[in-house]
Write an enzyme that holds these catalytic residues in place. Structure first.
Site, PDB file in Angstrom:
ATOM      1  N   CYS A   6       0.921  -1.527  -0.204  1.00 46.81           N
ATOM      2  CA  CYS A   6       0.306  -0.651   0.021  1.00 46.81           C
ATOM      3  C   CYS A   6       0.772   1.639   0.482  1.00 46.81           C
ATOM      4  CB  CYS A   6      -0.823   0.430   0.929  1.00 46.81           C
ATOM      5  SG  CYS A   6      -1.830   1.289   1.360  1.00 46.81           S
ATOM      6  N   CYS A   9       0.365   3.662   2.871  1.00 48.14           N
ATOM      7  CA  CYS A   9       1.112   3.061   4.425  1.00 48.14           C
ATOM      8  C   CYS A   9       2.520   3.295   3.920  1.00 48.14           C
ATOM      9  CB  CYS A   9       1.133   1.965   4.761  1.00 48.14           C
ATOM     10  SG  CYS A   9      -1.115   1.498   4.982  1.00 48.14           S
ATOM     11  N   ASP A  32      -0.819  15.174  -3.987  1.00 48.15           N
ATOM     12  CA  ASP A  32      -0.882  14.632  -5.315  1.00 48.15           C
ATOM     13  C   ASP A  32       0.430  14.540  -6.436  1.00 48.15           C
ATOM     14  OD1 ASP A  32      -2.528  13.816  -7.864  1.00 48.15           O
ATOM     15  OD2 ASP A  32      -3.640  13.203  -6.072  1.00 48.15           O
ATOM     16  N   HIS A  48      -4.534   1.729   8.125  1.00 46.69           N
ATOM     17  CA  HIS A  48      -5.130   1.332   6.860  1.00 46.69           C
ATOM     18  C   HIS A  48      -6.355   1.258   6.712  1.00 46.69           C
ATOM     19  CE1 HIS A  48      -4.756  -0.283   2.329  1.00 46.69           C
ATOM     20  NE2 HIS A  48      -5.948  -1.207   3.379  1.00 46.69           N
ATOM     21  N   THR A  94      -8.294   4.710  -7.264  1.00 44.17           N
ATOM     22  CA  THR A  94      -7.273   4.516  -7.353  1.00 44.17           C
ATOM     23  C   THR A  94      -6.417   3.670  -6.933  1.00 44.17           C
ATOM     24  OG1 THR A  94      -5.820   6.776  -8.075  1.00 44.17           O
ATOM     25  CG2 THR A  94      -7.495   5.239  -9.536  1.00 44.17           C
ATOM     26  N   HIS A  97      -6.719   3.193  -0.198  1.00 48.16           N
ATOM     27  CA  HIS A  97      -6.523   3.524   0.605  1.00 48.16           C
ATOM     28  C   HIS A  97      -7.005   4.959   1.453  1.00 48.16           C
ATOM     29  CE1 HIS A  97      -3.015   4.334   4.792  1.00 48.16           C
ATOM     30  NE2 HIS A  97      -3.914   5.437   4.312  1.00 48.16           N
ATOM     31  N   HIS A  99      -8.227   8.435   0.857  1.00 45.14           N
ATOM     32  CA  HIS A  99      -7.180   9.441   1.705  1.00 45.14           C
ATOM     33  C   HIS A  99      -8.933  10.746   1.411  1.00 45.14           C
ATOM     34  CE1 HIS A  99      -7.330   7.424  -2.566  1.00 45.14           C
ATOM     35  NE2 HIS A  99      -7.973   8.477  -2.873  1.00 45.14           N
ATOM     36  N   HIS A 101      -9.224  14.014  -0.522  1.00 45.17           N
ATOM     37  CA  HIS A 101      -8.344  15.464  -1.221  1.00 45.17           C
ATOM     38  C   HIS A 101      -9.138  16.428  -1.563  1.00 45.17           C
ATOM     39  CE1 HIS A 101      -7.936  12.196  -5.152  1.00 45.17           C
ATOM     40  NE2 HIS A 101      -8.591  11.322  -4.566  1.00 45.17           N
TER      41      HIS A 101
END
Ligand code: AMP
Ligand code: ZN
Length: 147
Positions: A6, A9, A32, A48, A94, A97, A99, A101
């Site tokens: 991952c 992670c 990003d 995770h 995609t 885990h 996240h 934005h």
């Protein structure tokens, strides 16, 4: 058994480089690598969890508080007029885990029409069916979490 790699992670653990903008005991945030606009940040819990519904409830509040902090910081730092805050859960996700934005926005920056092709309900009954289905799921979920 080998566990799947991952990348988020690895970034949280420091074993994969990233342009880190924030870290605390629960979360890490970094740029990003393929931003919608410069200053596009991803905020990840260190633990995770694949999607928002998977996140333990006690981590949700602190993560959202950190989202507020980053939204203010990104807006100021990038001289933006606002931000777009988004989470893909499975569909269009995609990296599996969780996240968040945090994307700086300016009026007429071109993102609007691209992101939001809207639809109409076929009729009032279709809208009411959707409303009832969601309301009923909420009631079931609340019944399951009550002591
Ligand atoms: P999503 O499509 O919602 O799962 O978002 C995943 C995001 O992770 C995409 O916007 C990618 O550009 C970004 N990304 C992928 N790999 C990395 C990386 N190693 N460091 C920073 N961002 C990444
Ligand atoms: Zn992970």
């Amino acid at each position: 058994m080998e566990t799947a790699r991952c990348i988020f992670c690895e970034i949280a653990q420091g074993s994969l480089p990233a342009a880190i903008v924030y870290r605390d005991s629960d979360a890490v945030a970094f740029l990003d690598t393929n931003p919608l606009f410069p200053g596009h940040v991803l905020l990840c819990p260190r633990q995770h969890h694949a999607t928002l519904p998977d996140l333990p409830v006690q981590l949700a509040g602190p993560l959202f508080t950190t989202t507020q902090l980053l939204a203010k910081a990104v807006e100021s730092a990038m001289q933006a007029e606002g931000t777009f805050i988004a989470i893909n859960n499975r569909v269009s996700q995609t990296v599996p885990h969780l996240h968040i934005h945090i994307v700086p926005r300016k009026r007429r920056d071109g993102l609007k029409g691209f992101f939001w092709p809207r639809q109409l309900y076929a009729d009032d009954a279709a809208r009411e069916a959707a409303r009832k289905a969601i309301e009923s799921e909420i009631q079931k979920l609340q019944a399951n979490t009550e002591p």
